[in-house]
Write a protein that holds these residues in place. Sequence first.
Motif, short mmCIF file in Angstrom:
data_model
loop_
_atom_site.label_atom_id
_atom_site.label_comp_id
_atom_site.label_asym_id
_atom_site.label_seq_id
_atom_site.Cartn_x
_atom_site.Cartn_y
_atom_site.Cartn_z
N SER A 1 0.81 -1.22 0.00
CA SER A 1 0.00 0.00 0.00
C SER A 1 0.85 1.27 0.00
N ALA A 2 2.16 1.15 -0.19
CA ALA A 2 3.05 2.31 -0.13
C ALA A 2 3.36 2.82 -1.54
N SER A 3 3.79 4.07 -1.60
CA SER A 3 4.21 4.66 -2.87
C SER A 3 5.25 5.72 -2.59
N GLY A 4 5.94 6.17 -3.65
CA GLY A 4 6.91 7.25 -3.51
C GLY A 4 8.04 6.92 -2.57
N ASP A 5 8.42 7.92 -1.75
CA ASP A 5 9.53 7.74 -0.81
C ASP A 5 9.25 6.63 0.20
N ALA A 6 7.99 6.48 0.59
CA ALA A 6 7.65 5.43 1.55
C ALA A 6 7.93 4.05 0.96
N ALA A 7 7.61 3.86 -0.32
CA ALA A 7 7.89 2.58 -0.98
C ALA A 7 9.39 2.33 -1.06
N ASP A 8 10.16 3.38 -1.35
CA ASP A 8 11.61 3.23 -1.43
C ASP A 8 12.18 2.82 -0.08
N ARG A 9 11.72 3.46 0.98
CA ARG A 9 12.20 3.11 2.31
C ARG A 9 11.81 1.68 2.69
N LEU A 10 10.59 1.30 2.36
CA LEU A 10 10.12 -0.05 2.71
C LEU A 10 10.84 -1.12 1.90
#
Length: 241
Positions: A113-122
């Motif tokens: 359910s993540a996108s952008g910077d959050a997806a990169d961090r995850l």
Amino acid sequence: MDTPARPLTTDVADADRYQPYRKVHKGLRLAMSDCLRCVASADADDLTSVLFAISQVADVLDLCAHHLGHENAFMHAALRERAPESVQAFDHDHACQVAAERALRGTLDALRSASGDAADRLLYRLYLELSANFAEQWRHMAEEETSLTLAFWAHFSDSEIRQIEARLVAAIEPGTRAVMSDWMLQALNHAERVELLSAMRESMPAAAFDALLERLQGRLSASASMRLRRAFPLAVDSAAG
């Protein structure tokens, strides 16, 4: 549990006894390595790349969970009857692996359910968590291939070990067995690959075996593919048509 000492690995590697963990663990290590590579190279800004990485991790976690469950039900169960002390620490490891798997699936859920910077961090978090988890599993598998193999040899004949392994394999759901076989066949050396394929040919329709060989050839190096063709000339040639 400590990493196996060199004399222990030498004892197992040099012995002329059946090694029940050898082939399946080669396949699992390859699946884990490929999974880690996939996550490492996934692009957070490419949804297809992220979803593929998530799928790869979920598949490998499923494979490891099936393997652990069948080891508990067959390999560890057999040792508990004749040498219960030999398997206690490994049972503890398995319980820890179940908890670690749940944590990894939680990271996968967050990534979905993540996108952008959050997806990169995850993605990077997942990569680090997998690195630690796989390293622990590799240590555990190496100790099974040494300490537990020696325990089996001390308390079971090779015939008995093979019978336990046969019951384990028979209990695996066909789809899972096919996936595990694919990883094993890619990971094995030529002699091991021929041994496994020869056994598989006995229980497979000719057309299915030919299709398996054709698919496998596309995943091997040129030299390994050539050796496979020489080992199974008629099957491979007819499949290539």
